[in-house]
Design a protein around this motif. Sequence first.
Motif, PDB file in Angstrom:
ATOM      1  N   LEU A   1       0.829  -1.203   0.000  1.00  0.00           N
ATOM      2  CA  LEU A   1       0.000   0.000   0.000  1.00  0.00           C
ATOM      3  C   LEU A   1       0.865   1.255   0.000  1.00  0.00           C
ATOM      4  O   LEU A   1       0.595   2.211  -0.737  1.00  0.00           O
ATOM      5  N   PHE A   2       1.907   1.258   0.805  1.00  0.00           N
ATOM      6  CA  PHE A   2       2.815   2.402   0.865  1.00  0.00           C
ATOM      7  C   PHE A   2       3.449   2.673  -0.501  1.00  0.00           C
ATOM      8  O   PHE A   2       3.467   3.805  -0.978  1.00  0.00           O
ATOM      9  N   PHE A   3       3.973   1.613  -1.159  1.00  0.00           N
ATOM     10  CA  PHE A   3       4.620   1.805  -2.445  1.00  0.00           C
ATOM     11  C   PHE A   3       3.621   2.206  -3.534  1.00  0.00           C
ATOM     12  O   PHE A   3       3.951   2.989  -4.430  1.00  0.00           O
ATOM     13  N   ALA A   4       2.396   1.703  -3.471  1.00  0.00           N
ATOM     14  CA  ALA A   4       1.376   2.096  -4.445  1.00  0.00           C
ATOM     15  C   ALA A   4       1.009   3.568  -4.296  1.00  0.00           C
ATOM     16  O   ALA A   4       0.899   4.303  -5.284  1.00  0.00           O
TER      17      ALA A   4
ATOM     18  N   HIS B   1       3.817   9.896  -9.851  1.00  0.00           N
ATOM     19  CA  HIS B   1       3.533   9.821 -11.281  1.00  0.00           C
ATOM     20  C   HIS B   1       2.112  10.220 -11.643  1.00  0.00           C
ATOM     21  O   HIS B   1       1.795  10.345 -12.823  1.00  0.00           O
ATOM     22  N   GLY B   2       1.261  10.386 -10.705  1.00  0.00           N
ATOM     23  CA  GLY B   2      -0.127  10.707 -10.991  1.00  0.00           C
ATOM     24  C   GLY B   2      -0.869   9.485 -11.497  1.00  0.00           C
ATOM     25  O   GLY B   2      -0.327   8.390 -11.605  1.00  0.00           O
TER      26      GLY B   2
END
Length: 73
Positions: free
Chosen positions: A16-19, A26-27
Amino acid sequence: MNISTIIALMILAALLFFAIRYLYRHGTCGACPDAPTCSGHCSSRMLKKKLRNDPLYKEKEQQIDDIMKKHGL
């Protein structure tokens, strides 16, 4: 809670953190192939406009309409 539950929660939290970090950097158009030239508003409307002007698309659309009329749809 046992150790496997804790490990699973830690992995989910990391994903979740990396997503969230990826979307923040990057939007929502980050994975879009047109991202470098994108105005930031990726939508299907832009694709529809592009396809409407394509003569091959118009020909195929006409063929689909003819088939639908032929079968009474």
